[in-house]
Design an enzyme around this catalytic site. Structure first.
Site, PDB file in Angstrom:
ATOM      1  N   GLU A 155       0.827  -1.209   0.000  1.00 20.32           N
ATOM      2  CA  GLU A 155       0.000   0.000   0.000  1.00 20.32           C
ATOM      3  C   GLU A 155       0.857   1.253   0.000  1.00 20.32           C
ATOM      4  OE1 GLU A 155      -4.259  -1.103   2.170  1.00 20.32           O
ATOM      5  OE2 GLU A 155      -3.035   0.530   2.948  1.00 20.32           O
ATOM      6  N   HIS A 169       2.757  -6.103   3.550  1.00 18.07           N
ATOM      7  CA  HIS A 169       2.353  -7.235   4.392  1.00 18.07           C
ATOM      8  C   HIS A 169       2.648  -8.508   3.619  1.00 18.07           C
ATOM      9  CE1 HIS A 169      -1.209  -9.662   6.298  1.00 18.07           C
ATOM     10  NE2 HIS A 169      -0.040 -10.040   6.785  1.00 18.07           N
ATOM     11  N   HIS A 260       4.145 -11.397  12.961  1.00 12.62           N
ATOM     12  CA  HIS A 260       2.977 -11.730  13.782  1.00 12.62           C
ATOM     13  C   HIS A 260       2.569 -13.201  13.697  1.00 12.62           C
ATOM     14  CE1 HIS A 260       1.032  -9.609  10.109  1.00 12.62           C
ATOM     15  NE2 HIS A 260       0.926 -10.912   9.880  1.00 12.62           N
ATOM     16  N   ASN A 261       3.448 -14.059  13.167  1.00 13.70           N
ATOM     17  CA  ASN A 261       3.241 -15.513  13.203  1.00 13.70           C
ATOM     18  C   ASN A 261       4.547 -16.172  13.627  1.00 13.70           C
ATOM     19  OD1 ASN A 261       0.634 -15.255  12.231  1.00 13.70           O
ATOM     20  ND2 ASN A 261       1.044 -16.125  10.223  1.00 13.70           N
ATOM     21  N   GLY A 293      -5.240  -2.096   8.701  1.00 15.52           N
ATOM     22  CA  GLY A 293      -6.671  -2.217   8.509  1.00 15.52           C
ATOM     23  C   GLY A 293      -6.955  -3.174   7.376  1.00 15.52           C
ATOM     24  N   SER A 294      -8.181  -3.210   6.921  1.00 13.01           N
ATOM     25  CA  SER A 294      -8.542  -3.995   5.745  1.00 13.01           C
ATOM     26  C   SER A 294      -8.397  -3.109   4.515  1.00 13.01           C
ATOM     27  CB  SER A 294      -9.987  -4.498   5.881  1.00 13.01           C
ATOM     28  OG  SER A 294     -10.873  -3.404   6.082  1.00 13.01           O
ATOM     29  N   HIS A 316      -2.887  -7.838  15.180  1.00 10.62           N
ATOM     30  CA  HIS A 316      -2.051  -7.593  13.991  1.00 10.62           C
ATOM     31  C   HIS A 316      -2.824  -6.879  12.896  1.00 10.62           C
ATOM     32  CE1 HIS A 316      -4.246 -10.862  12.158  1.00 10.62           C
ATOM     33  NE2 HIS A 316      -3.420 -11.014  11.153  1.00 10.62           N
ATOM     34  N   GLY A 319      -9.017  -8.225  11.437  1.00  8.60           N
ATOM     35  CA  GLY A 319      -9.649  -9.511  11.717  1.00  8.60           C
ATOM     36  C   GLY A 319     -10.882  -9.737  10.867  1.00  8.60           C
ATOM     37  N   LYS A 389      -2.974  -5.980  -4.139  1.00  4.30           N
ATOM     38  CA  LYS A 389      -3.211  -7.206  -3.388  1.00  4.30           C
ATOM     39  C   LYS A 389      -2.499  -8.371  -4.061  1.00  4.30           C
ATOM     40  CE  LYS A 389      -5.635  -7.439  -0.359  1.00  4.30           C
ATOM     41  NZ  LYS A 389      -5.440  -7.205   1.095  1.00  4.30           N
TER      42      LYS A 389
END
Length: 390
Positions: A155, A169, A260-261, A293-294, A316, A319, A389
């Site tokens: 982004e 991400h 975050h994993n 965010g989304s 993270h 959701g 994406k």
């Protein structure tokens, strides 16, 4: 902290409301593991995963659980601030930058045709001690600097002061998947041979950290974490190339990076434990983090408050509220495109499959942030200008 479930072997502490039934069932399973420590944490972005909820935090004594880390080991985000005023960028300029990014970075399942330079791969590891990594090494060289699919994104964003930011991400690509699947299979097989009392249906097979398989998993997991970072670093350099090819004299701040994993050896409540964060971010006191965010909604650079009750963790992202299949089935393509168009966000939503990551399939990020006000402090608020994406 919103709610506590105290009916299990250890409590479940939740920083969320309206938790879906599936994620609560999985949290109850975690709370009844004989080696689970202190309590289970559910972050405000929690939703049902495989074995363990996404957005869950689990501390264990003496064991590691591959499925409590997940298949995209080391998945995380990075962000960089530029000296460019976003308000001076025309849609055509942004589209030129996005075109340059797509030319440099393979998306989705695409890999590179030729391997990347081995100097870019994580150093300081002995491949002979990493059987799965060694087997996947040549393939991994072609995956380095690639985005992947699902909810991974690149982004361009604007902060409240008007500066342009870059956020990525992504994770360890197929390498992490192969490592995760291999050691989960070993854990299931060994647990069966030990007549483990843990229900196999929970999908929470474990490995003692001092066992041969446990030791190997931890080393290969760490390689995947390092590979995921190297992957994001390389992509960030390519994005910066694309931006600088359009805008002269662009400066970039040092890259912020979070995973975050993963599982890590940490001290909490006076004891050494293995903290599993699956879709959760470390939020130690003063630690800088990223919460996305989304698609089409705000993201945040945050500062950890070091709350011990969450094992110093936070969410993270936003959701999911619906599965990818349900999103494709129930969301309206034109309506989701209009939401982004009305905000002036440059995007690539074309077909029904793109609805998997539509903002309507996710929780309200503002509500998620409000629920974790005791875990993090917002430092920078970022609004999307353009999104790619995977």
């Amino acid at each position: 902290m919103q709610q506590v479930i105290s009916s299990e072997q250890i409590p479940i502490k939740m920083w969320l409301d309206n938790a879906e039934d599936g994620s609560i069932v999985q949290a109850r399973n975690l709370a009844n593991l004989p080696f689970a420590f202190k309590h289970i944490c559910l972050m405000p972005d929690t939703y049902q995963g495989y074995g363990m909820p996404i957005g869950g935090v689990l501390a264990t004594k003496g064991v590691v659980i591959p499925n409590a880390v997940g298949v995209d080991i080391g998945c995380g985000m990075c962000a960089v601030k530029t000296n460019i005023s976003a308000d001076t960028l025309s849609p055509e300029t942004i589209k030129s930058m996005m075109k340059g990014i797509r030319e440099r970075i393979p998306l989705g399942f695409d890999h590179r045709e030729t391997p990347e330079d081995e100097a870019l791969i994580p150093q300081g590891h002995k491949l002979d001690e990493l059987p799965m990594v060694k087997a996947q090494y040549q393939s991994a060289l072609k995956q380095l600097g690639t985005l992947g699919g699902g909810n991974h994104f690149i982004e361009l964003q604007r902060d409240t002061e008007g500066f342009l930011w870059i956020m990525i991400h992504s994770g360890s690509r197929n390498l992490g998947y192969k490592v995760a699947e291999h050691y989960n299979h070993i854990a299931k097989k060994e647990n069966a041979s030990w007549y483990s009392q843990i229900d196999p249906a929970w999908d929470l097979a474990f490995l003692p950290v001092h066992s041969k398989a446990g030791h190997q998993y931890i080393k290969e997991m760490q390689y995947c974490i390092d590979f995921a970072l190297a992957n994001r670093q390389l992509m960030m350099s390519y994005v910066q190339e694309a931006v600088s090819s359009v805008l002269n004299e662009t400066d970039y701040t040092p890259m912020i990076n979070i995973a975050h994993n993963y599982a890590a050896f940490e001290e909490h409540f006076g004891e050494q434990v293995v903290v599993h964060r699956k879709g959760a971010t470390s939020a130690r006191l003063g630690e800088t983090g990223i919460i996305s965010g989304s698609q089409g909604t705000k993201s945040y650079i945050v500062e950890g408050l070091g709350n011990p009750e969450s094992f110093m963790s936070c969410s993270h992202g936003a959701g999911r509220t619906m599965s990818r299949t349900k999103a494709i089935r129930e969301l309206d393509l034109e309506e989701e495109k209009k939401k982004l168009d009305d905000q002036g966000i440059i995007h690539s939503i074309r077909g029904k499959k793109d609805l998997e990551e539509a903002s309507s399939a996710y929780k309200n990020i503002a509500e998620v942030m409000a629920l974790q006000a005791d875990l993090v402090r917002i430092k920078v608020e970022l609004s999307p200008l353009a999104v790619i994406k995977g």
